[in-house]
Motif scaffolding. Structure first.
Motif, PDB file in Angstrom:
ATOM      1  N   PRO A   1       0.834  -1.207   0.000  1.00  0.00           N
ATOM      2  CA  PRO A   1       0.000   0.000   0.000  1.00  0.00           C
ATOM      3  C   PRO A   1       0.869   1.258   0.000  1.00  0.00           C
ATOM      4  N   LEU A   2       0.374   2.269  -0.672  1.00  0.00           N
ATOM      5  CA  LEU A   2       1.122   3.530  -0.734  1.00  0.00           C
ATOM      6  C   LEU A   2       1.321   4.152   0.638  1.00  0.00           C
ATOM      7  N   GLN A   3       0.392   3.890   1.572  1.00  0.00           N
ATOM      8  CA  GLN A   3       0.504   4.488   2.897  1.00  0.00           C
ATOM      9  C   GLN A   3       1.775   4.051   3.614  1.00  0.00           C
ATOM     10  N   MET A   4       2.343   2.923   3.212  1.00  0.00           N
ATOM     11  CA  MET A   4       3.570   2.453   3.851  1.00  0.00           C
ATOM     12  C   MET A   4       4.745   3.360   3.484  1.00  0.00           C
ATOM     13  N   ALA A   5       4.638   4.078   2.356  1.00  0.00           N
ATOM     14  CA  ALA A   5       5.706   4.986   1.942  1.00  0.00           C
ATOM     15  C   ALA A   5       5.718   6.243   2.813  1.00  0.00           C
ATOM     16  N   PHE A   6       4.554   6.696   3.212  1.00  0.00           N
ATOM     17  CA  PHE A   6       4.440   7.838   4.126  1.00  0.00           C
ATOM     18  C   PHE A   6       3.374   7.483   5.140  1.00  0.00           C
ATOM     19  N   GLY A   7       3.740   7.345   6.376  1.00  0.00           N
ATOM     20  CA  GLY A   7       2.806   6.931   7.418  1.00  0.00           C
ATOM     21  C   GLY A   7       2.054   8.110   8.011  1.00  0.00           C
ATOM     22  N   ILE A   8       0.866   8.384   7.499  1.00  0.00           N
ATOM     23  CA  ILE A   8       0.038   9.448   8.048  1.00  0.00           C
ATOM     24  C   ILE A   8      -0.436   9.041   9.442  1.00  0.00           C
ATOM     25  N   THR A   9      -0.496  10.023  10.332  1.00  0.00           N
ATOM     26  CA  THR A   9      -0.948   9.765  11.698  1.00  0.00           C
ATOM     27  C   THR A   9      -1.999  10.802  12.094  1.00  0.00           C
ATOM     28  N   VAL A  10      -2.603  10.583  13.229  1.00  0.00           N
ATOM     29  CA  VAL A  10      -3.553  11.545  13.789  1.00  0.00           C
ATOM     30  C   VAL A  10      -2.852  12.892  13.995  1.00  0.00           C
ATOM     31  N   ARG A  11      -1.570  12.866  14.323  1.00  0.00           N
ATOM     32  CA  ARG A  11      -0.803  14.105  14.533  1.00  0.00           C
ATOM     33  C   ARG A  11      -0.775  14.969  13.272  1.00  0.00           C
ATOM     34  N   ASP A  12      -0.693  14.330  12.092  1.00  0.00           N
ATOM     35  CA  ASP A  12      -0.708  15.090  10.839  1.00  0.00           C
ATOM     36  C   ASP A  12      -2.040  15.805  10.663  1.00  0.00           C
ATOM     37  N   ILE A  13      -3.121  15.108  10.942  1.00  0.00           N
ATOM     38  CA  ILE A  13      -4.447  15.705  10.793  1.00  0.00           C
ATOM     39  C   ILE A  13      -4.641  16.815  11.816  1.00  0.00           C
ATOM     40  N   ARG A  14      -4.204  16.572  13.048  1.00  0.00           N
ATOM     41  CA  ARG A  14      -4.306  17.588  14.099  1.00  0.00           C
ATOM     42  C   ARG A  14      -3.519  18.839  13.703  1.00  0.00           C
ATOM     43  N   ALA A  15      -2.350  18.658  13.084  1.00  0.00           N
ATOM     44  CA  ALA A  15      -1.532  19.797  12.650  1.00  0.00           C
ATOM     45  C   ALA A  15      -2.262  20.623  11.593  1.00  0.00           C
ATOM     46  N   VAL A  16      -2.924  19.949  10.657  1.00  0.00           N
ATOM     47  CA  VAL A  16      -3.677  20.656   9.616  1.00  0.00           C
ATOM     48  C   VAL A  16      -4.865  21.388  10.235  1.00  0.00           C
ATOM     49  N   LEU A  17      -5.559  20.739  11.160  1.00  0.00           N
ATOM     50  CA  LEU A  17      -6.688  21.389  11.831  1.00  0.00           C
ATOM     51  C   LEU A  17      -6.225  22.618  12.604  1.00  0.00           C
ATOM     52  N   ALA A  18      -5.106  22.503  13.308  1.00  0.00           N
ATOM     53  CA  ALA A  18      -4.588  23.624  14.090  1.00  0.00           C
ATOM     54  C   ALA A  18      -4.155  24.774  13.191  1.00  0.00           C
ATOM     55  N   LYS A  19      -3.500  24.450  12.090  1.00  0.00           N
ATOM     56  CA  LYS A  19      -3.027  25.487  11.166  1.00  0.00           C
ATOM     57  C   LYS A  19      -4.201  26.234  10.523  1.00  0.00           C
ATOM     58  N   ASN A  20      -5.317  25.534  10.370  1.00  0.00           N
ATOM     59  CA  ASN A  20      -6.495  26.122   9.725  1.00  0.00           C
ATOM     60  C   ASN A  20      -7.624  26.360  10.721  1.00  0.00           C
ATOM     61  N   ALA A  21      -7.274  26.634  11.968  1.00  0.00           N
ATOM     62  CA  ALA A  21      -8.267  26.790  13.036  1.00  0.00           C
ATOM     63  C   ALA A  21      -9.322  27.843  12.708  1.00  0.00           C
ATOM     64  N   GLY A  22      -8.938  28.909  12.043  1.00  0.00           N
ATOM     65  CA  GLY A  22      -9.881  29.967  11.698  1.00  0.00           C
ATOM     66  C   GLY A  22     -10.859  29.589  10.612  1.00  0.00           C
ATOM     67  N   LYS A  23     -10.614  28.474   9.946  1.00  0.00           N
ATOM     68  CA  LYS A  23     -11.475  28.055   8.854  1.00  0.00           C
ATOM     69  C   LYS A  23     -12.293  26.806   9.187  1.00  0.00           C
ATOM     70  N   LEU A  24     -12.178  26.350  10.437  1.00  0.00           N
ATOM     71  CA  LEU A  24     -12.940  25.175  10.849  1.00  0.00           C
ATOM     72  C   LEU A  24     -14.417  25.501  10.986  1.00  0.00           C
ATOM     73  N   VAL A  25     -15.237  24.573  10.553  1.00  0.00           N
ATOM     74  CA  VAL A  25     -16.678  24.679  10.760  1.00  0.00           C
ATOM     75  C   VAL A  25     -16.911  24.170  12.175  1.00  0.00           C
ATOM     76  N   CYS A  26     -17.310  25.065  13.076  1.00  0.00           N
ATOM     77  CA  CYS A  26     -17.348  24.748  14.508  1.00  0.00           C
ATOM     78  C   CYS A  26     -18.663  24.142  14.966  1.00  0.00           C
ATOM     79  N   SER A  27     -18.543  23.372  16.022  1.00  0.00           N
ATOM     80  CA  SER A  27     -19.677  22.780  16.717  1.00  0.00           C
ATOM     81  C   SER A  27     -19.262  22.631  18.167  1.00  0.00           C
ATOM     82  N   SER A  28     -20.180  22.272  19.026  1.00  0.00           N
ATOM     83  CA  SER A  28     -19.845  22.202  20.446  1.00  0.00           C
ATOM     84  C   SER A  28     -19.730  20.777  20.965  1.00  0.00           C
TER      85      SER A  28
END
Length: 111
Positions: free
Chosen positions: A2-29
Motif C-alpha cells: 500500500p502507498l501508505q507504507m511509503a508515508f505513514g500518516i498519523t492523527v498528529r498530521d491531521i491535528r496539525a492541519v486542523l490547528a493550522k487552519n483553526a480559523g477556517k474550521l466549521v465549529c460545533s460544540s
C-alpha cells in the motif's frame, strides 16, 4: 505494498492541519480537536490515504518536506468534506495557542 507504507500518516498530521487552519474550521460544540482528528483519521478511505501518500512523495521529489505535501493533501480532503470552510477570511496570521487549541470544540466528521 500500500502507498501508505511509503508515508505513514498519523492523527498528529491531521491535528496539525486542523490547528493550522483553526480559523477556517466549521465549529460545533460536541467534539474536541483531538477527537475530531482521530475520527477523521479513521474515516479516511484507502483512496484518500493513497492520495496523501502520493502528495508526500511528490513533495519529496521536489526537495520539500514530505509532511508539507501530505498536509496539503489532507487540507484538500477536509475542504471537500466540509470540515474546513475556505470562504472564511482570517485576518493576518491567526493562530491558536496549544493549550487553547486542545480545549476548543470543532465540527463532527462529515463522511
Amino acid at each position: 505494498m500500500p502507498l501508505q507504507m511509503a508515508f505513514g500518516i498519523t492523527v498528529r498530521d491531521i491535528r496539525a492541519v486542523l490547528a493550522k487552519n483553526a480559523g477556517k474550521l466549521v465549529c460545533s460544540s460536541d467534539t474536541t480537536i483531538e477527537v475530531l482528528a482521530t475520527k477523521l483519521f479513521h474515516s479516511f478511505s484507502e483512496e484518500e490515504m493513497d492520495d496523501i501518500a502520493l502528495a508526500a512523495m511528490d513533495a519529496f521529489l521536489e526537495d520539500k518536506p514530505e509532511a508539507e505535501g501530505a498536509h496539503r493533501a489532507i487540507r484538500k480532503i477536509l475542504i471537500r468534506r466540509g470540515v474546513l470552510d475556505v470562504s472564511r477570511r482570517v485576518s493576518g496570521k491567526q493562530t491558536v495557542s496549544t493549550p487553547a487549541r486542545e480545549g476548543m470544540l470543532f465540527a463532527t466528521v462529515h463522511s
